[in-house]
Enzyme design. Structure first.
Site, PDB file in Angstrom:
ATOM      1  N   LYS A 195      51.929  46.278  30.497  1.00 46.38           N
ATOM      2  CA  LYS A 195      52.880  47.351  30.190  1.00 46.38           C
ATOM      3  C   LYS A 195      52.805  48.454  31.244  1.00 46.38           C
ATOM      4  CE  LYS A 195      52.411  46.543  25.212  1.00 46.38           C
ATOM      5  NZ  LYS A 195      51.236  45.634  25.364  1.00 46.38           N
ATOM      6  N   GLU A 228      41.862  53.521  30.353  1.00 43.91           N
ATOM      7  CA  GLU A 228      41.204  52.477  29.568  1.00 43.91           C
ATOM      8  C   GLU A 228      39.779  52.922  29.262  1.00 43.91           C
ATOM      9  OE1 GLU A 228      39.882  49.598  27.404  1.00 43.91           O
ATOM     10  OE2 GLU A 228      42.015  49.625  28.000  1.00 43.91           O
ATOM     11  N   ASP A 268      49.558  51.712  23.163  1.00 45.95           N
ATOM     12  CA  ASP A 268      49.461  50.335  22.678  1.00 45.95           C
ATOM     13  C   ASP A 268      48.072  50.214  22.056  1.00 45.95           C
ATOM     14  OD1 ASP A 268      50.383  47.651  22.354  1.00 45.95           O
ATOM     15  OD2 ASP A 268      49.053  47.056  23.979  1.00 45.95           O
ATOM     16  N   CYS A 271      50.037  44.588  18.473  1.00 51.27           N
ATOM     17  CA  CYS A 271      50.331  43.149  18.511  1.00 51.27           C
ATOM     18  C   CYS A 271      49.881  42.534  17.191  1.00 51.27           C
ATOM     19  CB  CYS A 271      49.674  42.480  19.710  1.00 51.27           C
ATOM     20  SG  CYS A 271      47.888  42.725  19.817  1.00 51.27           S
TER      21      CYS A 271
END
Length: 478
Positions: A118, A136, A180, A233
């Site tokens: 993404k 991250e 996300d 997800c």
């Protein structure tokens, strides 16, 4: 596929018997294979790919399904950043950005960015002269994120290795945040058997609570009127629609609609018809399970919408040490290795490495350095010092800033490219000049070697090399 009984009961209750049966059958089918082209590089270097194996992904202009899985590890174009292997459903982010992002310079945060699918898509879609901070929390994954972004080649990026709480003090810094969030991974069951083994009702509860904590920690760093893209997800409503509803209720935010085509077979909210949420279900759409919603932070008339940098207490000009002066002298020539005709980029030296970073956003980089944010890389590494020599950085070969005519080019064969990516010795043509040479494969820059006349030194990064000496019998590359 041996699915957890509680997952079956939960999802069957959510979808109904007929839809659940269709989903369970779809989960037994092979997963679709999809890539996204790096159009900047494709256009710049005139790369021709095997279009006959492509089927367009309708919601992403540069996305394609493949009829068979290439041997990505042994495809030099993969290593050069000509394309990214990304799950098709998550490419729907393109529609959100194109329909709702303002056409102006913005500062964006991709909060949970690894491995970079993404992120590279977002960097390709942001208005020019925007800045993307890709973060991250897991160090090893942050290194993978950095590698993938360096291969993608866009210079206007900072990669950080921090927690979401570390951004909480930067009030009104970001026009856009992509979250996300870590989830229970139900949508990855077909792709990752480990996700099945890790799933439990208890883990779902841990996830939806952690997701709310993450959103709470970064909400103040989103500008009033700014946009939050929330995605997972997974299938359950606790991590999806219920969390979106919680964000709207807690912060007075608004969920925004995204125009979609009926032929895409995207599923709308399974929780409330008033929510603008979008689900990708494998039995309806060609991709893995994915959920996304775009949320706008409220904007009041008297709201401050600009980020205010902390006031500095006196400006003491830093004295340049003797070693720094020597390093600056060594780096003088390498400034000409990048295309900076409009003087958009400044040069920054950090740990014996020279970086190109956009002048417009230098205050952000300086603030992060001052605040002890963990920066993995910022901008484009141009060169580094080894002994008393200035060596072109591998990332420069893959960067959009590369002034390629500065170096002699040597086009190499597929066999030579694989040897180079294994960091083996490469034999150059006899007429090759001494000095730094850029190797190209199908006209795409692959990396540097140093020509010594009768031999060459392979400058490919050791940590990126292909470690296996095995060569598959049946190769499929792009």
């Amino acid at each position: 596929m041996n699915l957890p009984p509680q997952f079956i009961t939960q999802t069957q209750s959510l979808l109904g018997d007929v839809e659940w049966q269709k989903l369970s059958e779809a989960l037994e089918e092979p997963q679709p294979i999809s890539i996204r082209l790096n159009q900047n590089k494709i256009d710049k270097y005139g790369i021709c790919l095997s279009q006959d194996i492509f089927e367009s992904i309708p919601w992403c202009e540069s996305g394609f399904y493949l009829s068979a899985r290439p041997t990505f590890t042994y495809d030099p174009l993969f290593h050069s950043g000509a394309y990214y292997v990304q799950e098709a459903s998550s490419m729907f982010i393109e529609q959100i950005v194109k329909q709702h992002l303002p056409h102006k310079n913005i500062v964006a945060l991709d909060l949970c960015a690894a491995p970079g699918g993404k992120t590279t898509l977002l960097r390709s879609l942001l208005p020019s002269n925007s800045l993307l901070i890709a973060n991250e929390i897991v160090r090893k994954r942050a290194q993978i994120l950095s590698e993938n972004l360096l291969k993608w080649g866009h210079p206007d990026v900072i990669v950080t290795n921090n927690s979401s709480e570390d951004f909480s003090e930067y009030t009104n810094m970001f026009d856009l945040i992509v979250a996300d969030v870590p989830c229970s991974g139900e949508g990855m069951f077909r792709k990752d058997e480990g996700a099945i083994a890790e799933w439990s009702v208890e883990n779902v509860d841990v996830c939806w609570k952690r997701q709310r904590d993450i959103i709470s920690s970064i909400w103040h760093s989103l500008k009033p009127g700014g946009l939050l893209i929330y995605s997972t997800c997974t299938y359950n409503t606790k991590e999806n629609e219920e969390n979106v509803a919680w964000i709207l209720d807690t912060y007075g935010a608004q969920s925004l609609p995204v125009q979609i085509e009926d032929s895409w077979n995207i599923t709308r909210s399974l929780y409330s018809k008033t929510l603008n949420t979008y689900r990708f279900m494998p039995h309806k759409t060609k991709g893995e399970g994915f959920f996304v919603s775009i949320i706008q932070k409220p904007l009041e008339e008297d709201d401050v919408v600009e980020f205010r940098f902390p006031k500095e207490k006196g400006k003491n000009k830093k004295r340049i040490t003797a070693q720094e002066a020597i390093n600056n002298k060594i780096f003088e020539e390498s400034i000409n290795w990048i295309n900076n005709s409009n003087e958009v980029y400044d040069s920054v030296v950090y740990n014996d490495t020279l970086f190109a970073f956009p002048k417009l956003y230098m205050p952000y980089l300086q603030l992060y350095q001052k605040e002890k944010m963990c920066i993995v890389h910022a901008g484009t590494p141009i060169a580094y010092i080894k002994g008393k020599a200035c060596i072109p950085h591998h990332a420069l070969a893959l960067s959009n800033l590369l002034q390629i005519n500065t170096f002699e080019k040597v086009e190499i064969s597929y066999e030579q490219a694989i040897a180079y990516l294994r960091k083996e010795a490469i034999t150059l043509p006899a007429m090759t000049s001494k000095g730094f040479v850029i190797l190209t494969y199908k006209n795409m820059p692959l990396g540097f070697v140093k020509s010594l006349g009768n031999r060459s030194n392979n400058l490919y990064p050791t940590e990126w090399r292909i470690r296996s000496g095995y060569m598959p019998q049946h190769l499929l590359t792009l």
